[in-house]
Write a protein that holds these residues in place. Structure first.
Motif, PDB file in Angstrom:
ATOM      1  N   ASP A 434       1.368 -25.962  70.572  1.00  0.00           N
ATOM      2  CA  ASP A 434       0.501 -26.179  69.414  1.00  0.00           C
ATOM      3  C   ASP A 434      -0.213 -24.893  69.023  1.00  0.00           C
ATOM      4  N   ALA A 435      -0.687 -24.146  70.019  1.00  0.00           N
ATOM      5  CA  ALA A 435      -1.376 -22.886  69.741  1.00  0.00           C
ATOM      6  C   ALA A 435      -0.420 -21.884  69.101  1.00  0.00           C
ATOM      7  N   ALA A 436       0.817 -21.838  69.592  1.00  0.00           N
ATOM      8  CA  ALA A 436       1.804 -20.923  69.017  1.00  0.00           C
ATOM      9  C   ALA A 436       2.122 -21.310  67.573  1.00  0.00           C
ATOM     10  N   LYS A 437       2.210 -22.619  67.320  1.00  0.00           N
ATOM     11  CA  LYS A 437       2.499 -23.085  65.964  1.00  0.00           C
ATOM     12  C   LYS A 437       1.344 -22.747  65.028  1.00  0.00           C
ATOM     13  N   ALA A 438       0.115 -22.935  65.505  1.00  0.00           N
ATOM     14  CA  ALA A 438      -1.052 -22.618  64.694  1.00  0.00           C
ATOM     15  C   ALA A 438      -1.128 -21.132  64.398  1.00  0.00           C
ATOM     16  N   ALA A 439      -0.825 -20.312  65.412  1.00  0.00           N
ATOM     17  CA  ALA A 439      -0.843 -18.862  65.211  1.00  0.00           C
ATOM     18  C   ALA A 439       0.221 -18.439  64.208  1.00  0.00           C
ATOM     19  N   GLU A 440       1.388 -19.080  64.299  1.00  0.00           N
ATOM     20  CA  GLU A 440       2.476 -18.769  63.368  1.00  0.00           C
ATOM     21  C   GLU A 440       2.088 -19.142  61.939  1.00  0.00           C
ATOM     22  N   ARG A 444       1.553 -16.681  58.741  1.00  0.00           N
ATOM     23  CA  ARG A 444       2.250 -16.882  57.468  1.00  0.00           C
ATOM     24  C   ARG A 444       1.279 -16.837  56.297  1.00  0.00           C
ATOM     25  N   LEU A 445       0.131 -17.513  56.449  1.00  0.00           N
ATOM     26  CA  LEU A 445      -0.877 -17.508  55.385  1.00  0.00           C
ATOM     27  C   LEU A 445      -1.438 -16.117  55.158  1.00  0.00           C
ATOM     28  N   GLU A 446      -1.612 -15.391  56.230  1.00  0.00           N
ATOM     29  CA  GLU A 446      -2.142 -14.035  56.113  1.00  0.00           C
ATOM     30  C   GLU A 446      -1.145 -13.121  55.403  1.00  0.00           C
TER      31      GLU A 446
END
Length: 514
Positions: A434-440, A444-446
Motif C-alpha cells: 500500500d505504501a509503495a502504491k501511494a508513493a507511486e 505520478r501526480l508530482e
C-alpha cells in the motif's frame, strides 16, 4: 500392585516388590545411569505401568527403540526365557506380553503426526535460548514481541518473525526513542540465527494448527492412558531445538492446566530424556524458570521425570525436588567421576545392608539402586532392585507398522495440513504494498504538476519575447511583467526538490541514451 507402579524386586533375594505410589507420582523423579546400563528399558516399563493405570504419558524416543511400546512382546524373542525367569525371581506373577495405546509425534512430520506451536506461544525467553542470542539481541527480540502485541500482529511462524524484524530494523531510530537502543546489527544477528534454525528444519516447529494439550492427555477406550512418543532420533541433531521444544511443552502444561492439588494419580507423566541438554550453558533465568515449573507443576497433576546419565547433570535446586529415583550404574574412571558418584550416594536414605556408593558402582545391566516416596511423602530406604521385564516389544517396530498406527490414530488428519492464516507477514507485506502504491501515485501526480509547470514556463517565454523588441523586453523583464513572474516561479521550483527531480530525470535520460 493396585495404586502402585511396579518397578522390580529388591531385598537380598530380589523378592521384595519395589514400586512407586501413584499418589506421589506427581512429585517428580529421576532415572539416571551410564550408557548401556538399562535406562531405556526402565523408561519403557515405567511408561507401560503408568498407561496400565490410566495415566497418559509423554516421552521422547531418542534412539528409536521405544516405538516397541505399540506392539506386544513375543515368545519367539531371543530374551523370552530371560524375561520369564526374571519375572519369576522378582515375584511378578501377572507378567504377560501386551501392547499399549501409542500416539506417534514428529516435529518434522516424517515418523508421526506433526507437532507445532506458534512463535507467540514460544515467547522471547525460550526463543532467545534456542537462537543462542546475547543479552542485547534478546532485548531487541523482546522489543519486537512488544511491538507485535501493541499493533495486533500475529506471530505464528518464522516468516512472521522475520518480516517483523525487517520492520523493526527499518524503524530502529523511532523505536529506540521509546524502548531503548535497537541496533540494526542486533536485528541482523537475529535474522542470521533464524536462518540457521530454518536450515536445521526448525521452521517446521512453528505454525498452525498448533498442538492442543488435550491430545497428549488422552485415555483409550479401555481406560488405559495413551503414550505419546516424540520421534527424537533426527531431532537430536539439533539439541537446542530438542531441549527448547520440550521445555516449551512443559511450560505450556504449567500455564494451561488448572490446579488439582494432590490427586490419587497424575493427569500426565512427562519424561524428559537427555535432560542434560536442557541445562548445558543455560542462563540463570532459564534455570530459574525450570525450577519454578518443576516446583509448581505437581499441583497441576503432572509428574516430571528427568532421564540423564549423571544426577550431577541436573542443578541441585531441581534435583532436590525429585523424590522418586531409579539410579543405574555410574562409572568412576576419574577423580571427577568419583566425586559425582559419592555425591549421588549421599542423596539417598542409607540401607544398613550395603554401601550405597558401592551399590551404585556395582549394579549390573537391568539392575538399579532405587528409592521412592512412601508414607507422608518421605523417601524410602535405598534398595538394590532388579528391574522387571517389559511386556511390550523390546526394540523398534517396522516403518510399515508405525505408519499403520499413525493412520489409525484418533487424531489422524488433524495436524497434517499446514494452515497459513493472515498474520504479521501478510499484514506487513500489505502495508508495504500500500505504501509503495501511494508513493507511486504521489510521484505520478508530482510528475504531472512538473509537466504543467514546464509548459507554462515555455508558453510564458514565447509570448513575452515575440511581441516586443529586445530593448523593450529587457525593460519589461526588469520592471516585473508576467514573463518575470513565471520565470521566478520556475527558477524557485528548479532550485527545490521538484526541480532536482526534473534535473535528475533529464540527466538520467541522457545517460540512458548513451
Amino acid at each position: 500392585m493396585d495404586g502402585t507402579i511396579f518397578i522390580g524386586g529388591g531385598g537380598e533375594t530380589y523378592g521384595e516388590k519395589q514400586g512407586l505410589l501413584l499418589k506421589y507420582a506427581n512429585r517428580h523423579g529421576l532415572v539416571a545411569g551410564a550408557t548401556g546400563t538399562g535406562k531405556t528399558v526402565t523408561l519403557q516399563i515405567m511408561a507401560e505401568s503408568f498407561a496400565a493405570q490410566g495415566v497418559p504419558v509423554f516421552l521422547s524416543d531418542v534412539k528409536g527403540d521405544l516405538s516397541g511400546l505399540a506392539k506386544a512382546g513375543s515368545e519367539g524373542f531371543k530374551l523370552h526365557e530371560a524375561f520369564t525367569s526374571r519375572a519369576e525371581k522378582i515375584g511378578f506373577q501377572e507378567y504377560s506380553y501386551k501392547s499399549f495405546p501409542v500416539t506417534f509425534w514428529d516435529l518434522y512430520g516424517d515418523q508421526g503426526h506433526p507437532i507445532r506451536t506458534t512463535v507467540s506461544e514460544m515467547g522471547p525467553l525460550l526463543l532467545a535460548r534456542l537462537l543462542e542470542l546475547t543479552d542485547a539481541q534478546e532485548g531487541v527480540l523482546n522489543i519486537a514481541f512488544r511491538v507485535a502485541d501493541e499493533q495486533g500482529l500475529g506471530l505464528l511462524d518464522l516468516k512472521d518473525l522475520q518480516a517483523l524484524l525487517v520492520w523493526v530494523g527499518e524503524n530502529a531510530k523511532d523505536l529506540s526513542l521509546r524502548y531503548g537502543n535497537v541496533s540494526t546489527s542486533s536485528v541482523g544477528a537475529i535474522q542470521r540465527a533464524l536462518l540457521v534454525l530454518e536450515n536445521q528444519g526448525g521452521h517446521k516447529l512453528f505454525g498452525e494448527p498448533a498442538l492442543e494439550l488435550s491430545d497428549i492427555m488422552r485415555t483409550d477406550t479401555d481406560g488405559r492412558g495413551r503414550i505419546s512418543i516424540l520421534a527424537s532420533d533426527k531431532l537430536m541433531g539439533a539439541p537446542r531445538l530438542y531441549a527448547t521444544f520440550l521445555l516449551w511443552l512443559l511450560s505450556e502444561l504449567f500455564e494451561e492446566l488448572p490446579e488439582v492439588g494432590d490427586p490419587d494419580k497424575p493427569k500426565l507423566v512427562f519424561f524428559f530424556d537427555e535432560a542434560h541438554l536442557l541445562f548445558d550453558d543455560a542462563p540463570k533465568a532459564l534455570v530459574d524458570k525450570v525450577e519454578q515449573v518443576a516446583r509448581l507443576i505437581r499441583s497441576k497433576g503432572v509428574g516430571v521425570y528427568f532421564v540423564t546419565q549423571n544426577p550431577a547433570d541436573v542443578p541441585e535446586d531441581i534435583l532436590g525436588q525429585l523424590g522418586n529415583r531409579v539410579q543405574h550404574a555410574l562409572r568412576a574412571f576419574t577423580a571427577k567421576d568419583r566425586r559425582a558418584l559419592k555425591q549421588a550416594a549421599e542423596t539417598y536414605r542409607d540401607n544398613p545392608r550395603f554401601s550405597t556408593e558401592d551399590a551404585i558402582r556395582e549394579v549390573g545391566v537391568g539392575e538399579a539402586v532405587t528409592s521412592f516416596l512412601e508414607s507422608k511423602g518421605a523417601p524410602s530406604v535405598v534398595e538394590r532392585t532388579l528391574i522387571r521385564p517389559p511386556s511390550s516389544q523390546l526394540g523398534p517396530i517396522e516403518s510399515g507398522e508405525r505408519k499403520a498406527f499413525i493412520d489409525a490414530s484418533p487424531i489422524a488428519g488433524k495436524y497434517e495440513t499446514l494452515q497459513d492464516r493472515e498474520s504479521a507477514y501478510e499484514v506487513l507485506t500489505k502495508r508495504a504494498a500500500d505504501a509503495a502504491k501511494a508513493a507511486e501515485e504521489a510521484e505520478r501526480l508530482e510528475e504531472e504538476a512538473e509537466s504543467i509547470a514546464e509548459r507554462e514556463y515555455r508558453a510564458g517565454r514565447r509570448y513575452s519575447g515575440s511581441k516586443v523588441g529586445r530593448s523593450t523586453s529587457r525593460s519589461k523583464s526588469s520592471s516585473g511583467g508576467f514573463g518575470k513572474a513565471v520565470t521566478d516561479v520556475v527558477l524557485k521550483e528548479l532550485k527545490g526538490t521538484t526541480g532536482k527531480r526534473i534535473v535528475r530525470g533529464i540527466l538520467g535520460s541522457l545517460f540512458k541514451g548513451r
